[in-house]
Scaffold this motif. Sequence first.
Motif, short mmCIF file in Angstrom:
data_model
loop_
_atom_site.label_atom_id
_atom_site.label_comp_id
_atom_site.label_asym_id
_atom_site.label_seq_id
_atom_site.Cartn_x
_atom_site.Cartn_y
_atom_site.Cartn_z
N THR A 134 -6.67 11.83 8.56
CA THR A 134 -7.24 10.73 9.32
C THR A 134 -6.42 9.47 9.04
O THR A 134 -5.48 9.50 8.25
N ILE A 135 -6.76 8.37 9.70
CA ILE A 135 -6.07 7.10 9.49
C ILE A 135 -7.09 6.06 9.04
O ILE A 135 -8.15 5.91 9.65
N TYR A 136 -6.77 5.36 7.96
CA TYR A 136 -7.63 4.28 7.48
C TYR A 136 -7.37 3.00 8.27
O TYR A 136 -6.23 2.71 8.65
N VAL A 137 -8.42 2.23 8.50
CA VAL A 137 -8.31 0.90 9.10
C VAL A 137 -8.83 -0.08 8.05
O VAL A 137 -10.03 -0.08 7.75
N ALA A 138 -7.94 -0.87 7.47
CA ALA A 138 -8.30 -1.71 6.32
C ALA A 138 -7.98 -3.16 6.58
O ALA A 138 -7.15 -3.50 7.43
N THR A 139 -8.64 -4.04 5.82
CA THR A 139 -8.35 -5.47 5.84
C THR A 139 -8.14 -5.95 4.41
O THR A 139 -8.82 -5.48 3.50
N PRO A 140 -7.23 -6.88 4.20
CA PRO A 140 -7.02 -7.41 2.85
C PRO A 140 -7.99 -8.56 2.58
O PRO A 140 -8.66 -9.06 3.49
N GLU A 141 -8.03 -8.97 1.35
CA GLU A 141 -8.80 -10.16 0.97
C GLU A 141 -7.83 -11.28 0.67
O GLU A 141 -6.84 -11.09 -0.04
N HIS A 142 -8.11 -12.46 1.22
CA HIS A 142 -7.25 -13.62 0.99
C HIS A 142 -7.74 -14.37 -0.24
O HIS A 142 -8.93 -14.66 -0.37
N VAL A 143 -6.82 -14.71 -1.11
CA VAL A 143 -7.16 -15.52 -2.28
C VAL A 143 -6.32 -16.80 -2.22
O VAL A 143 -5.87 -17.19 -1.14
N THR A 144 -6.12 -17.46 -3.34
CA THR A 144 -5.43 -18.75 -3.37
C THR A 144 -4.10 -18.70 -2.62
O THR A 144 -3.30 -17.78 -2.81
N GLY A 145 -3.89 -19.71 -1.79
CA GLY A 145 -2.67 -19.74 -0.99
C GLY A 145 -2.68 -18.65 0.05
O GLY A 145 -3.68 -18.39 0.71
N SER A 146 -1.57 -17.97 0.21
CA SER A 146 -1.47 -16.89 1.20
C SER A 146 -1.47 -15.52 0.55
O SER A 146 -1.16 -14.52 1.20
N GLN A 147 -1.82 -15.46 -0.73
CA GLN A 147 -1.80 -14.18 -1.45
C GLN A 147 -2.91 -13.26 -0.96
O GLN A 147 -4.03 -13.70 -0.67
N LEU A 148 -2.61 -11.97 -0.85
CA LEU A 148 -3.57 -10.97 -0.40
C LEU A 148 -3.80 -9.96 -1.53
O LEU A 148 -2.88 -9.60 -2.24
N ILE A 149 -5.06 -9.52 -1.65
CA ILE A 149 -5.37 -8.52 -2.67
C ILE A 149 -6.25 -7.44 -2.06
O ILE A 149 -6.82 -7.61 -0.98
N PHE A 150 -6.35 -6.32 -2.76
CA PHE A 150 -7.25 -5.23 -2.39
C PHE A 150 -8.12 -4.89 -3.60
O PHE A 150 -7.61 -4.66 -4.68
N ARG A 151 -9.44 -4.90 -3.40
CA ARG A 151 -10.35 -4.54 -4.48
C ARG A 151 -10.20 -3.04 -4.79
O ARG A 151 -9.60 -2.28 -4.02
N GLU A 152 -10.80 -2.63 -5.90
CA GLU A 152 -10.64 -1.25 -6.36
C GLU A 152 -11.15 -0.23 -5.35
O GLU A 152 -10.65 0.89 -5.28
N ASN A 153 -12.16 -0.61 -4.55
CA ASN A 153 -12.70 0.33 -3.57
C ASN A 153 -11.79 0.48 -2.35
O ASN A 153 -11.87 1.48 -1.64
N LYS A 154 -10.92 -0.51 -2.09
CA LYS A 154 -10.02 -0.46 -0.94
C LYS A 154 -8.60 -0.06 -1.31
O LYS A 154 -7.85 0.43 -0.46
N ALA A 155 -8.22 -0.28 -2.54
CA ALA A 155 -6.84 -0.01 -2.97
C ALA A 155 -6.38 1.42 -2.67
O ALA A 155 -5.21 1.62 -2.29
N PRO A 156 -7.26 2.47 -2.78
CA PRO A 156 -6.79 3.82 -2.46
C PRO A 156 -6.33 3.99 -1.00
O PRO A 156 -5.63 4.96 -0.70
N MET A 157 -6.72 3.06 -0.12
CA MET A 157 -6.26 3.12 1.27
C MET A 157 -4.82 2.63 1.40
O MET A 157 -4.19 2.79 2.44
N ILE A 158 -4.29 2.03 0.32
CA ILE A 158 -2.94 1.46 0.32
C ILE A 158 -2.02 2.23 -0.62
O ILE A 158 -0.87 2.54 -0.28
N VAL A 159 -2.50 2.56 -1.81
CA VAL A 159 -1.66 3.20 -2.83
C VAL A 159 -1.10 4.52 -2.32
O VAL A 159 -1.83 5.43 -1.94
N GLY A 160 0.22 4.61 -2.28
CA GLY A 160 0.87 5.84 -1.85
C GLY A 160 0.78 6.13 -0.37
O GLY A 160 1.21 7.19 0.09
N LYS A 161 0.24 5.19 0.42
CA LYS A 161 0.03 5.40 1.85
C LYS A 161 1.14 4.74 2.67
O LYS A 161 1.74 3.74 2.27
N HIS A 162 1.39 5.30 3.85
CA HIS A 162 2.32 4.71 4.82
C HIS A 162 1.52 3.76 5.70
O HIS A 162 0.59 4.19 6.40
#
Length: 213
Positions: A97-125
Amino acid sequence: MAIQLYELRSNRSNVPLRVAKGHFATSHSHINYYIDLTMTKHRLSEAREAALSLCSKFYSSTIIDTILCLDGTEVIGACMASELTRTGHVNMNEHRTIYVATPEHVTGSQLIFRENKAPMIVGKHVIVLAASVTTGYTVQAAVEAIRYYCGIPVGVCAIFSSVDSCEGFEVMSVHDTRSTLPDYQSCPSNACPLCKAGIKLDAMVNSHGISSF
């Protein structure tokens, strides 16, 4: 004074581009057109048309596990995921399947992924989907975040783009300055020709919309 929008069409897509000409400020630049992508992002029929246009630009050999949605493009991202899985694009997910994800914006323009969303990014294309790409700062932050979380960025796409490439990727877009809006300008505030001509700002704009003065 209300900003007057009008529609532009391109022979590349059935999706209209709604714009207003004037003097506008974003967080990164001054622009001479406000591009209203509200209906394209939130009306299903337009989102589906935009998704079909964008999906057609990716080769079937491109591995796509995740679509990272910026600027409120989740509806388009979901339509893209549906089309890409229907047409048999390769992905490496366990459940095909394909994940549809959104990042979280923090200070400035930095983006992060919480632990529940990070598996949608780690090792993924990952494809980055933006509403518009003009300065490229937001897309740059997204690509950097994907790499930081050990993901593999494989493409950048947008509804509107005024640049040909960003972070080493060709920007695939529904509309661009060549096909739809050739006199579009984006420049730093200290180099804005409208400011130098003494023309006051009409509004502040961002991915949420417009605030007129």
